[in-house]
Design a protein around this motif. Structure first.
Motif, mmCIF file in Angstrom:
data_model
loop_
_atom_site.group_PDB
_atom_site.id
_atom_site.type_symbol
_atom_site.label_atom_id
_atom_site.label_comp_id
_atom_site.label_asym_id
_atom_site.label_seq_id
_atom_site.Cartn_x
_atom_site.Cartn_y
_atom_site.Cartn_z
ATOM 1 N N LEU A 95 1.049 -0.989 0.046
ATOM 2 C CA LEU A 95 0.465 -0.203 0.131
ATOM 3 C C LEU A 95 0.721 1.396 0.016
ATOM 4 O O LEU A 95 0.671 2.534 -1.078
ATOM 5 C CB LEU A 95 -1.031 -0.161 1.003
ATOM 6 C CG LEU A 95 -1.729 1.376 0.999
ATOM 7 C CD1 LEU A 95 -3.247 0.943 1.026
ATOM 8 C CD2 LEU A 95 -2.079 1.884 2.931
ATOM 9 N N LEU A 97 0.996 4.328 -2.777
ATOM 10 C CA LEU A 97 0.542 5.735 -2.466
ATOM 11 C C LEU A 97 1.767 6.976 -2.808
ATOM 12 O O LEU A 97 1.925 7.367 -2.856
ATOM 13 C CB LEU A 97 0.098 5.342 -1.094
ATOM 14 C CG LEU A 97 -0.966 6.254 -0.491
ATOM 15 C CD1 LEU A 97 -1.987 6.455 -1.309
ATOM 16 C CD2 LEU A 97 -1.010 5.863 1.232
ATOM 17 N N VAL A 148 -2.388 11.955 -2.864
ATOM 18 C CA VAL A 148 -2.799 10.955 -2.108
ATOM 19 C C VAL A 148 -3.994 10.193 -1.537
ATOM 20 O O VAL A 148 -4.754 8.895 -1.922
ATOM 21 C CB VAL A 148 -2.585 11.064 0.120
ATOM 22 C CG1 VAL A 148 -3.070 10.280 0.764
ATOM 23 C CG2 VAL A 148 -1.058 11.201 -0.389
ATOM 24 N N VAL A 203 -4.663 6.463 -2.857
ATOM 25 C CA VAL A 203 -5.936 5.146 -2.419
ATOM 26 C C VAL A 203 -5.889 4.144 -2.851
ATOM 27 O O VAL A 203 -5.818 3.061 -2.940
ATOM 28 C CB VAL A 203 -6.273 6.305 -1.245
ATOM 29 C CG1 VAL A 203 -7.066 5.737 -0.357
ATOM 30 C CG2 VAL A 203 -5.396 6.843 -0.347
ATOM 31 N N ILE A 224 -4.874 0.162 -2.644
ATOM 32 C CA ILE A 224 -5.310 -0.520 -1.717
ATOM 33 C C ILE A 224 -5.651 -2.119 -3.091
ATOM 34 O O ILE A 224 -5.479 -2.630 -2.289
ATOM 35 C CB ILE A 224 -6.877 0.078 -1.382
ATOM 36 C CG1 ILE A 224 -6.633 0.715 -0.194
ATOM 37 C CG2 ILE A 224 -7.801 -1.006 -0.694
ATOM 38 C CD1 ILE A 224 -7.539 2.071 0.699
#
Lengths: 418, 222
Positions: free
Chosen positions: A340, A344, A396, A400, A404
């Motif tokens: 992640l 990111l 960000v 995301v 994810i």
């Protein structure tokens, strides 16, 4: 170690897809540079006005038509157009009855047409008087301003703004922007006869180029004619403004009160006028400009949103492309949160680089604007900080979902992915 | 004490209403120093067993003890840690990251290992690459290496965190005979040095390198 490594990995990934990464950044670049430019422009104009107002001095009072509260709200600038309740008679009464005033001048703004040889323009005509010169509102560059004689004797003389001068006399030369040439053109303008509303006037002087006018209009495209002639031409006693200079700055509140009382009496207790100090003018301008700046910045930030969507799109593609890499990393010990973070950070770095380039672009744009227009945009540290903040935020937020998606991939499936 | 103890380990995949038993009540002990070959035709559950041992997958039922600790129910994060520290994977298709050099690929597991300092890890990676005969090629990217060399990089990567067990899924499947035998020689040498190795294969020739063999058929150890 892991964080640094993630940053290195991100740069490697960005570098290995140079064109794609750049195109993705472009959205953020355009977004950030337009947001910063708008803010810088707003700041520059605001600063210009503040400087000008400060230069004029704080001992100036302006009487205008309409009830305006100091913060710019209320019925607003109704006095600027349409019927004005402030008259030439008011101006005369103030001059006669109020003590402690060094200069007073009425000012009438109307639209008119101006012809010179085969050229035609529609300047803002200002019916003015000699005292205007002492109010520091306008500065003469070449020639002279109107004097009392011009006004009293109704001499058909005018003073023109720099834009008008350029329009009428500046053509035919590619190097108009060069100082020397411009000066020569101004010299040429003196003594030339122009036709305004069918009457012949002689040009007495050319004004300096002003970045912004504190009186609330573009001084550069104005033509000042004697107010006595303007009153006859337009057959009116209505004034757009009465300007007065108080002798003693500390006495300004007292004078303001006296003028208020006098005006109220003359207008039969109907408060259809306002008396503004320079501070009032400034705060009015300020609130209007802030509104415009916020509006434009808001519009500009839509492009930032589009940039963010671009990042999200490309990150989703990247996650799919690198499915097998994700599988390998998980097999050798990467946790979901490691994966992640990796994606990111990559999204944030793309966005941040875009932001950096965007700031650079806005800076260059600002230099160009200040070189070729009277506005000098100011990129504040706050704006730069904001832009960086926004870019990281955009990266960000829009990174995301893809991150994810990457982190949740099943390692077995991912390793099998072709 | 066995290094790995599997008891009644089952894996059932659900496909809609249909249940497919990929592995049925497997009992298996693997001791430290073993060289085990898991054999069987395709679809017999070899890979499922391998994925379970490698903690890439969770069993539906049963117990899995690694170093006497139950690992069948560990969280995603804990399993990642075990994979990093206790297990080294060698895949049929190498699975190296194309953007990284041989050395970069070998030190990759160290990125996720908090216990080994970077400096030490890099030195260790270099000496392992030297051991598998690639000291001249550490700066090469995977596409500049031959299949055999790539698999040797993959073995080096599997070794860098000093795992207790190496899991090799058809490690010679994509290689010519000569390179395949080279790889098996390396694995054999590692085993002689004390490493526990599990190889999944359907080739008798490869299985001969192992000390122990198990056969899978329809999800069952036979």
């Amino acid at each position: 170690m892991l964080f640094l490594e993630s940053i290195k990995m991100a740069f490697r990934a960005i570098w290995s897809n140079k064109i794609r990464s750049f195109l993705t950044m472009l959205g953020v670049i355009i977004g950030v540079s337009s947001v910063i430019s708008m803010m810088a422009m707003g700041q520059g104009v605001k600063q210009g006005i503040t400087d000008e107002v400060t230069a004029i001095g704080s001992n100036l009072l302006t009487v205008v038509s309409g009830k305006i509260s100091a913060d710019g709200s209320g019925q607003g600038m109704a006095g600027m157009a349409g019927v004005s309740s402030v008259t030439w008679q008011d101006r005369k009464a103030i001059e006669k009855n109020i003590d402690g005033i060094s200069n007073v001048a009425g000012l009438m703004m109307v639209q008119g047409s101006l012809d010179y040889e085969d050229k035609k323009t529609m300047p803002t005509l200002v019916g003015g008087e000699a005292d205007l010169e002492f109010l520091n509102l306008y500065n003469i560059k070449t020639g002279r301003f109107l004097d009392n004689e011009d006004v009293e004797d109704k001499n058909y003389n005018i003073v023109i703004g720099s834009t008008i001068a350029k329009e009428l006399f500046g053509e035919g030369s590619a190097s108009v922007s060069e100082e020397a040439t411009a000066d020569k053109k101004d010299e040429e303008a003196l003594g030339k006869k122009v036709i305004i509303n069918g009457e012949e006037f002689e040009i007495l002087g050319v004004m300096e180029t002003e970045s912004m006018s504190a009186v609330g209009m573009d001084a550069n495209s104005m033509v000042v004619i004697p107010i006595s002639i303007a009153r006859e031409m337009y057959d009116t006693d209505q004034l757009t403004r009465i300007l007065l200079q108080v002798e003693d700055k500390d006495n300004i509140d007292n004078v303001k009160q006296q003028v208020y009382d006098l005006m109220l009496k003359r207008h039969k207790d109907n408060e259809d006028f306002s008396i503004l100090t320079q501070e009032d003018m400034l705060s009015m301008m300020d609130s209007i400009l802030s509104l415009i700046t916020a509006l434009l910045t808001g519009i500009a930030s839509i492009s930032l949103l589009v940039g963010g969507i671009g990042i999200m799109n490309i990150m989703l593609v990247s996650v799919t492309e690198r499915t097998r890499e994700i599988g390998v990393r998980k097999a050798i010990g990467a946790t979901n949160s490691n994966i992640l973070m990796q994606f990111l950070i990559e999204a944030a770095i793309i966005s941040l680089m875009g932001g950096g380039i965007g700031i650079g672009l806005a800076w260059v744009g600002g230099l160009l604007v200040s070189r070729f227009t009277p506005i000098s945009p100011e990129i504040t540290l706050f704006a730069v900080g904001l832009a960086f903040g926004i870019s990281v935020f955009v990266g960000v937020v829009f990174g995301v979902a893809p991150a994810i998606k990457a982190s949740r991939k099943d390692p077995i499936e991912a390793l099998r992915y072709e | 004490m066995a290094l790995i103890e599997l008891k009644d380990l089952s894996k059932i995949y659900k496909m809609g209403d249909l249940e497919v038993t990929a592995l049925k009540e497997a009992d298996l002990d693997i001791n430290s120093g073993d060289f085990l070959a898991i054999m069987g035709p395709s679809g017999s559950g070899k890979t499922t067993l391998m994925n379970l041992i490698g903690l890439l997958d969770r069993p539906t039922r049963g117990s899995y003890k690694l170093k006497d600790e139950e690992v069948a129910e560990l969280s995603q994060k804990e399993r990642a840690k075990v994979r990093n520290q206790e297990i080294g994977f060698v895949f049929q298709v190498f699975n190296l990251l194309p953007r990284l050099t041989a050395l970069g690929n070998v030190i990759l597991p160290l990125t996720y290992n908090k216990e080994i300092p970077t400096r030490e890890g890099i030195d260790r990676a270099k000496s392992i690459l030297d051991k598998v005969g690639l000291s001249e090629r550490i700066k090469h990217k995977p596409n500049q290496l031959s299949g055999g060399e790539r698999q040797r990089v993959a073995i080096a990567r599997a070794l860098v965190c000093e795992p207790s067990i190496i899991l090799a899924d058809e490690p010679t499947g994509n290689l010519d005979t000569k390179s395949g035998l080279e790889i098996m020689n390396i694995l054999e040498k590692l085993n002689k040095g004390g490493k526990t190795i599990v190889v999944v294969t359907h080739e008798e020739e490869i299985a001969e390198y192992a000390k122990r063999h198990i056969k899978l058929k329809d999800g069952k150890i036979v």
